[in-house]
Each structure stands twice: as structure tokens, then as C-alpha cells.
Design a protein around this motif. Sequence first.
Motif, PDB file in Angstrom:
ATOM      1  N   GLU A 293       8.842 -49.927  18.379  1.00 56.83           N
ATOM      2  CA  GLU A 293       8.871 -51.328  18.736  1.00 56.83           C
ATOM      3  C   GLU A 293       7.784 -51.613  19.772  1.00 56.83           C
ATOM      4  OE1 GLU A 293      10.918 -53.670  17.570  1.00 56.83           O
ATOM      5  OE2 GLU A 293      11.800 -52.261  16.169  1.00 56.83           O
ATOM      6  N   PRO A 294       7.247 -52.823  19.807  1.00 54.07           N
ATOM      7  CA  PRO A 294       6.281 -53.163  20.847  1.00 54.07           C
ATOM      8  C   PRO A 294       6.933 -53.103  22.218  1.00 54.07           C
ATOM      9  CG  PRO A 294       6.908 -55.106  19.564  1.00 54.07           C
ATOM     10  CD  PRO A 294       7.496 -53.923  18.866  1.00 54.07           C
ATOM     11  N   ARG A 295       6.189 -52.655  23.206  1.00 50.59           N
ATOM     12  CA  ARG A 295       6.728 -52.463  24.547  1.00 50.59           C
ATOM     13  C   ARG A 295       5.968 -53.334  25.533  1.00 50.59           C
ATOM     14  NH1 ARG A 295       9.162 -47.364  25.673  1.00 50.59           N
ATOM     15  NH2 ARG A 295       9.629 -46.230  23.791  1.00 50.59           N
ATOM     16  N   SER A 296       6.693 -53.818  26.514  1.00 47.04           N
ATOM     17  CA  SER A 296       6.053 -54.559  27.579  1.00 47.04           C
ATOM     18  C   SER A 296       5.725 -53.652  28.751  1.00 47.04           C
ATOM     19  CB  SER A 296       6.970 -55.701  28.035  1.00 47.04           C
ATOM     20  OG  SER A 296       8.229 -55.182  28.474  1.00 47.04           O
ATOM     21  N   ALA A 297       6.438 -52.536  28.887  1.00 44.29           N
ATOM     22  CA  ALA A 297       6.209 -51.639  30.007  1.00 44.29           C
ATOM     23  C   ALA A 297       4.955 -50.810  29.772  1.00 44.29           C
ATOM     24  CB  ALA A 297       7.422 -50.731  30.197  1.00 44.29           C
ATOM     25  N   SER A 298       4.308 -50.402  30.861  1.00 36.72           N
ATOM     26  CA  SER A 298       3.139 -49.549  30.758  1.00 36.72           C
ATOM     27  C   SER A 298       3.565 -48.107  30.543  1.00 36.72           C
ATOM     28  CB  SER A 298       2.298 -49.663  32.028  1.00 36.72           C
ATOM     29  OG  SER A 298       3.012 -49.113  33.142  1.00 36.72           O
ATOM     30  N   ALA A 299       2.590 -47.261  30.193  1.00 38.42           N
ATOM     31  CA  ALA A 299       2.884 -45.843  30.011  1.00 38.42           C
ATOM     32  C   ALA A 299       3.372 -45.223  31.322  1.00 38.42           C
ATOM     33  CB  ALA A 299       1.636 -45.120  29.499  1.00 38.42           C
ATOM     34  N   TRP A 300       2.792 -45.656  32.442  1.00 40.86           N
ATOM     35  CA  TRP A 300       3.235 -45.137  33.739  1.00 40.86           C
ATOM     36  C   TRP A 300       4.689 -45.509  34.015  1.00 40.86           C
ATOM     37  CZ3 TRP A 300       2.065 -41.592  37.083  1.00 40.86           C
ATOM     38  CH2 TRP A 300       2.569 -41.647  38.381  1.00 40.86           C
ATOM     39  N   ASP A 301       5.067 -46.747  33.680  1.00 43.56           N
ATOM     40  CA  ASP A 301       6.465 -47.157  33.850  1.00 43.56           C
ATOM     41  C   ASP A 301       7.385 -46.324  32.970  1.00 43.56           C
ATOM     42  OD1 ASP A 301       5.796 -49.101  35.691  1.00 43.56           O
ATOM     43  OD2 ASP A 301       5.579 -50.671  34.174  1.00 43.56           O
ATOM     44  N   ASP A 302       6.925 -46.030  31.749  1.00 43.73           N
ATOM     45  CA  ASP A 302       7.722 -45.191  30.855  1.00 43.73           C
ATOM     46  C   ASP A 302       7.930 -43.799  31.442  1.00 43.73           C
ATOM     47  OD1 ASP A 302       8.111 -47.124  29.014  1.00 43.73           O
ATOM     48  OD2 ASP A 302       6.777 -46.315  27.485  1.00 43.73           O
ATOM     49  N   LEU A 303       6.858 -43.247  32.020  1.00 39.59           N
ATOM     50  CA  LEU A 303       6.969 -41.916  32.625  1.00 39.59           C
ATOM     51  C   LEU A 303       7.962 -41.924  33.773  1.00 39.59           C
ATOM     52  CD1 LEU A 303       6.095 -38.994  33.040  1.00 39.59           C
ATOM     53  CD2 LEU A 303       4.133 -39.834  34.335  1.00 39.59           C
ATOM     54  N   LEU A 304       7.862 -42.912  34.651  1.00 40.37           N
ATOM     55  CA  LEU A 304       8.791 -42.985  35.784  1.00 40.37           C
ATOM     56  C   LEU A 304      10.225 -43.208  35.301  1.00 40.37           C
ATOM     57  CD1 LEU A 304       6.733 -45.122  38.345  1.00 40.37           C
ATOM     58  CD2 LEU A 304       7.023 -42.635  38.250  1.00 40.37           C
ATOM     59  N   ALA A 305      10.375 -44.019  34.251  1.00 42.27           N
ATOM     60  CA  ALA A 305      11.718 -44.249  33.713  1.00 42.27           C
ATOM     61  C   ALA A 305      12.314 -42.958  33.167  1.00 42.27           C
ATOM     62  CB  ALA A 305      11.661 -45.312  32.614  1.00 42.27           C
ATOM     63  N   GLY A 306      11.477 -42.143  32.508  1.00 39.39           N
ATOM     64  CA  GLY A 306      11.977 -40.862  31.999  1.00 39.39           C
ATOM     65  C   GLY A 306      12.395 -39.927  33.119  1.00 39.39           C
ATOM     66  N   LEU A 307      11.606 -39.869  34.186  1.00 38.30           N
ATOM     67  CA  LEU A 307      11.964 -39.008  35.319  1.00 38.30           C
ATOM     68  C   LEU A 307      13.239 -39.497  35.996  1.00 38.30           C
ATOM     69  CD1 LEU A 307       8.424 -38.416  36.875  1.00 38.30           C
ATOM     70  CD2 LEU A 307       9.741 -36.880  35.405  1.00 38.30           C
ATOM     71  N   ARG A 308      13.391 -40.823  36.112  1.00 38.52           N
ATOM     72  CA  ARG A 308      14.630 -41.360  36.692  1.00 38.52           C
ATOM     73  C   ARG A 308      15.821 -41.055  35.798  1.00 38.52           C
ATOM     74  NH1 ARG A 308      11.299 -45.910  38.032  1.00 38.52           N
ATOM     75  NH2 ARG A 308      12.044 -46.982  36.152  1.00 38.52           N
ATOM     76  N   TYR A 309      15.593 -41.128  34.493  1.00 34.88           N
ATOM     77  CA  TYR A 309      16.681 -40.825  33.554  1.00 34.88           C
ATOM     78  C   TYR A 309      17.178 -39.387  33.739  1.00 34.88           C
ATOM     79  CZ  TYR A 309      18.894 -39.682  29.094  1.00 34.88           C
ATOM     80  OH  TYR A 309      19.765 -39.235  28.136  1.00 34.88           O
ATOM     81  N   ILE A 310      16.240 -38.440  33.849  1.00 31.60           N
ATOM     82  CA  ILE A 310      16.626 -37.039  34.055  1.00 31.60           C
ATOM     83  C   ILE A 310      17.334 -36.867  35.394  1.00 31.60           C
ATOM     84  CG2 ILE A 310      15.736 -34.695  34.341  1.00 31.60           C
ATOM     85  CD1 ILE A 310      13.443 -35.475  32.468  1.00 31.60           C
ATOM     86  N   ARG A 311      16.774 -37.468  36.434  1.00 29.19           N
ATOM     87  CA  ARG A 311      17.341 -37.299  37.769  1.00 29.19           C
ATOM     88  C   ARG A 311      18.767 -37.836  37.856  1.00 29.19           C
ATOM     89  NH1 ARG A 311      14.565 -40.958  42.078  1.00 29.19           N
ATOM     90  NH2 ARG A 311      15.883 -42.447  40.939  1.00 29.19           N
ATOM     91  N   GLY A 312      19.050 -38.926  37.137  1.00 27.08           N
ATOM     92  CA  GLY A 312      20.377 -39.519  37.218  1.00 27.08           C
ATOM     93  C   GLY A 312      21.374 -38.972  36.217  1.00 27.08           C
ATOM     94  N   HIS A 313      20.971 -38.036  35.366  1.00 25.31           N
ATOM     95  CA  HIS A 313      21.859 -37.517  34.323  1.00 25.31           C
ATOM     96  C   HIS A 313      22.667 -36.343  34.875  1.00 25.31           C
ATOM     97  CE1 HIS A 313      23.227 -36.134  30.400  1.00 25.31           C
ATOM     98  NE2 HIS A 313      22.700 -37.217  29.852  1.00 25.31           N
ATOM     99  N   ARG A 314      23.974 -36.366  34.647  1.00 24.93           N
ATOM    100  CA  ARG A 314      24.836 -35.350  35.265  1.00 24.93           C
ATOM    101  C   ARG A 314      24.704 -33.980  34.611  1.00 24.93           C
ATOM    102  NH1 ARG A 314      29.997 -34.709  32.796  1.00 24.93           N
ATOM    103  NH2 ARG A 314      30.097 -35.764  30.777  1.00 24.93           N
ATOM    104  N   VAL A 315      24.124 -33.905  33.400  1.00 27.08           N
ATOM    105  CA  VAL A 315      23.894 -32.617  32.742  1.00 27.08           C
ATOM    106  C   VAL A 315      22.419 -32.222  32.801  1.00 27.08           C
ATOM    107  CG1 VAL A 315      24.033 -31.349  30.562  1.00 27.08           C
ATOM    108  CG2 VAL A 315      25.888 -32.882  31.228  1.00 27.08           C
ATOM    109  N   LEU A 316      21.534 -33.146  32.474  1.00 25.23           N
ATOM    110  CA  LEU A 316      20.115 -32.806  32.385  1.00 25.23           C
ATOM    111  C   LEU A 316      19.506 -32.445  33.730  1.00 25.23           C
ATOM    112  CD1 LEU A 316      18.827 -35.466  29.823  1.00 25.23           C
ATOM    113  CD2 LEU A 316      19.435 -33.081  29.401  1.00 25.23           C
TER     114      LEU A 316
END
Length: 499
Positions: A293-316
Motif C-alpha cells: 500500500e502507499p505509505r505516508s511515512a518515510s523510511a526513517w519513520d518506518d525504521l524507528l517504528a520497527g525498533l519501537r515495536y520490538i522494544r515494546g513487545h513482551r516476547v521479542l
Amino acid sequence: MSAVTGPPATLGTAAARPAHRDPNVLRWLGAYSCSMLGDSVYYIALSWAAVQSGTPAQAGLVMSASALPRAVLMLGGGVVADRLGPRRVVIGSDAVRCAAVAAVAALLFLTSPGLWPLALLALVFGTVDAVFLPAVGALPARITGKDQLARVQGMRGLCVRLASVVGAPLGGLGVALGGAPAAFALAGLLIAGSVPLLISVRIRALPADDTAPARDAEPIPGPRRGARPGTASASSPAENPQADPHPAAAPAASTPTVSAPTVSAPPVSEPPVSERLDTSEPLDIPAPLETPEPRSASAWDDLLAGLRYIRGHRVLAPLMVAIALGDFGFVGPLNIGLTLLADRRGWGASGMGWVLAGFGVGAGAVSLLLAVRGRLPRAGLVTGGACLAGSAAIGALGLVLHLAAAVGVALLVGLLAGLSGALCGALLQTQSDPAYLGRVTAVASLVSLGLAPLSMPFTAAAIGAWGLGPVFVASAAVCGLGGVVCLAAPGLRRAELPR
């Protein structure tokens, strides 16, 4: 971009089919095997050509040239895999690698250019690996159901063992018959064989809320932004407090989630969708190819979102820490440490080969077990226990004096370290939201393939200063800390593989 659909497929039937009987999974596995075999032949050809064209020091620089771009660009490669789709990225990566290897083979056939094309080829491989590895990790979740991902992980492990056992003799045969150019040409042909198989692989669509741009927002308690009212989120429990508080123990859905078409919501007077549809029968819906799908976020925002996702995940989050500790404690002793051990014990190269064979047999047996069984109960707890026991075996390996004992200990290391590693990979696959899986795999690959190898020169220096035994024991302690993290983190300790 308009969606491209493949041949009609009954998704419910595909989900119920075991991975080892699913033609779609087997096509991907064949492509992965061709690619890994080509890699093995390529490394043999590169090392031989580098040694023939320069000094040992120069050959070492050529062989390590791919490490820097792979480590620097790996996290960005995860973003690319998630934004463009893993299948598209893997096809492009293999095509580029095939073209680069074929070009170098032709150049070596025609002339003797020296080391510069070899160094350039190594840089190209390292750069492509930075996007290839995260995409390969993200692809299984898009071709089979979550309950089959552990079995796919075992099948993938068997392919890696097969490539390491068969690839080296194939590369040596190519060098013997036609020198480095013939070996490079063989590597290119093997990698090229993966492309048509990958093109024939059909990809499952992500759930609607996973393809929306808002899915990259930081996972916080509460409904996912961008989700339509009345729809259930396919996110992790940290993102959806209404979900089962222990999703790892809950069985996976029998049918994969399909992207919902854009339609208006039904009138309030109508019954819910779950009551109007008979979900006991599989839906006969064509399996779409991946369509980002088309994205409005930049690649840098995607990278930070992925790191936040890992940091906040109780297993990962704890799983990444456990993987890092396990790799840092494992890579040094089982690479440079084993070479020095064989030399100082007088076992020679053949003895080191026997020890490596013992390790390979143990790790291969674990991959076969996971491929056959499909899952192991109490996966998080077993991972921690296997990591602790495997660390003790690593420490013992540095203390044994006889070759037969070393082979037996290496077999035990392969079984235990292979079990913990396979389960870590399976948990990473099954616990990750597929929309983030490229970035999650990128972080794990960066630790395992980018940072952990940096411990090898320090291991060699430490062995020279303090001896084999103390360094093996210290490395085992670091590896054992990974098991402690697995057992100390409640979310990871209680994690289960889907049924």
C-alpha cells in the motif's frame, strides 16, 4: 498499484495443508536451497580466486569486504523488505547477485584483472545481503499459516545444512575442472535457478490493518490507529488489550486473514459479520500477490517504528537480548576457538573436520525434529533450558583432551545450541506481526551476522593471553546469560508455538 492475482486457491485448504505437503512452500524451499547452494559455491570460488590473485593479507581483505555494507545497511534492508514486500525483494536480490557473479566469471574467463573485481563483487554481495536476509526471514509468514512456521523453520534449517555439506564439494569440483571462472559460473547458475521458482510462489495478503500506513505507529495499548470500527486487530497483545492475554498459548486461526475490500459498513440493524458468515467452510478466494500500500511515512519513520515495536513487545524484546548473548558467546569458540583447539591438541585439520561434523549432525537432527513435529510444547521454557545446557557443553569443549570426546561434546553442542537457535527462529517468526517481520529479522540478522563475528579477533587474542579453557568457559557464561534471560522474562518463558 493494482493487485495482481495468482491462480485461484482455497485459502482454508492451503492453511490446513502441512507445510511439507504444500506446493507453494516447497517451491519457496527449492528456491532457497538453490540460492544457499549458490552462496556456498560462490564463497569457495571467491576465496580461491583471491588467494591466487594476491597475498594472504589481501585475500583476507577481499573475503571480509562484504561484512561492512551488510552490517551498516541491514536495518535499512528490513525497512525495504517491509515496504516493497519480501517476495519482490528476494527475487530482485537473487537477480542482482546472479548478474554480478556471471559478470565476474566472464571477466575472469577473458582476462586476469587482479583483485579489484573480486573486491567489488564482495561489496555487491554484502550490500545485497543487507536486503536479502531480512526479506528471506519475512517471506515464510506470507506463504503459509502461522501454525506451520515452526515446521518451515526446521525445513529451512535442513536446507542450510544441505547447502553447507553439498556446496563446498561442488565449489571445489568447479575450481578443479575450470578454475575460479568455472566455479563462479556454477554459482551464478545455481542462484539463477531460484528466480523462476520464486516467481511462481504465491503470497498471502496482509490483514487490512497491517497494510495501512498507520500500522507503523508505535504499539501502545488500545485499538490500532487506522482500524475500521468494529474490526478485530491482528496485532500483538501489546497493541490490542482485548486480545487473549496469552496469545502464544492460543491456537492459530485455521484460515489465513485476507485483506478486506474497501466497502461501506453494514447498517447497525444487521447482525455482526461473524454471525452472517459461516466460517466453518473455507473461503474460495484467489490468493493475491503482495501489493504494498502507499505509505505516508518515510523510511526513517518506518525504521524507528520497527525498533519501537520490538522494544515494546513482551516476547521479542527479551528474545533479541537472548539471541545477542547466545551468538556472542557461541561464535568465537565455535569458529576461531575450534581452529586453535584442534591445532594445540594435535588433532589437525581432519580432527577439526570431525568435530565440525559432530556439531552439524546434532544441529541437523534438531532441524529434522522440528520439521517433522511442527512444534514443541513450552517453546520459551525449552529455549532457555537448551541454551543453559548448551552453554555448559561449550565450556566443556575447551577442556577435553581427546578427539573422540571432542566429537561427542560437539554433537551435544549441536543438539542443544541447534534446538535453542531453531526455537528462537520459530518464536521470532510466530510472535512477530507479519507487517514488521522484515525489520524484526533485520535486527536479529544484524546481531548474528553483523556484530557477533566481531568477537572472533577478541576470542583469539584472549586465548593467546589466558589459554583455551578459561576463554571457552567465559564464552559459555555469556551464552548461558541468554538462557537466563529466556527464563527470567515471563512473556518469553511462557511463549508457545501455534498449534
